[in-house]
Motif scaffolding. Structure first.
Motif, short mmCIF file in Angstrom:
data_model
loop_
_atom_site.label_atom_id
_atom_site.label_comp_id
_atom_site.label_asym_id
_atom_site.label_seq_id
_atom_site.Cartn_x
_atom_site.Cartn_y
_atom_site.Cartn_z
N GLY A 49 58.40 52.19 -16.73
CA GLY A 49 57.94 50.81 -16.59
C GLY A 49 56.85 50.62 -15.55
O GLY A 49 56.52 49.49 -15.20
N ARG A 50 56.26 51.70 -15.06
CA ARG A 50 55.24 51.61 -14.03
C ARG A 50 54.01 52.43 -14.42
O ARG A 50 54.10 53.38 -15.19
N THR A 51 52.87 52.08 -13.82
CA THR A 51 51.64 52.83 -14.01
C THR A 51 51.01 53.06 -12.64
O THR A 51 50.91 52.15 -11.84
N TYR A 52 50.61 54.31 -12.42
CA TYR A 52 49.94 54.67 -11.18
C TYR A 52 48.59 55.30 -11.51
O TYR A 52 48.47 56.01 -12.51
N VAL A 53 47.62 55.07 -10.66
CA VAL A 53 46.34 55.76 -10.74
C VAL A 53 46.21 56.57 -9.45
O VAL A 53 46.31 56.02 -8.36
N VAL A 54 46.04 57.89 -9.61
CA VAL A 54 45.85 58.76 -8.46
C VAL A 54 44.37 59.10 -8.40
O VAL A 54 43.85 59.76 -9.29
N ASP A 55 43.73 58.58 -7.38
CA ASP A 55 42.29 58.70 -7.20
C ASP A 55 41.59 57.90 -8.30
O ASP A 55 41.96 57.99 -9.46
#
Length: 108
Positions: A49-55
């Motif tokens: 249920g989550r979204t992350y952007v790394v860099d």
């Protein structure tokens, strides 16, 4: 059950530099003029249920000033992946790798 969440991980190759040398990356390298091509990535992690952007990558103008060939705008790719850049948690790559900082919301 005490299972860990499952994430889809997308690597976005947004720039490349085939003319970069070892001297551009290493201090006092023994082979400073040898080519060391480099690709530039940012990552999207989706799951639980989550979204992350790394860099978040770099802007086209900055990439070109640095001698990189800009391949694709990472934000455009994120949108194609169904990611609304205004709602993701952004984490600098170094902090993501060493786990020292919590993510924060930021508009891309």
């Amino acid at each position: 059950s005490n299972s860990s969440p499952t994430y889809e991980i997308y690597a976005i190759r947004y720039a490349t530099n085939t003319k970069r040398t070892r001297n551009d990356n290493f201090i006092k390298d023994s082979r400073p003029s040898e080519l060391l091509p480099m690709d530039f990535y940012c990552w999207v992690l989706k799951g639980n249920g989550r979204t992350y952007v790394v860099d978040t990558g770099m802007a086209k103008a900055k990439a070109e000033r640095s001698g990189h060939q800009f391949l694709v705008n990472p934000v455009d790719v994120m949108r194609k992946l169904g990611v609304d850049p205004a709602t993701v948690a952004v984490m600098p790559a170094a902090m993501a790798l060493n786990g020292t900082a919590p993510s924060r919301k930021r508009t891309l």
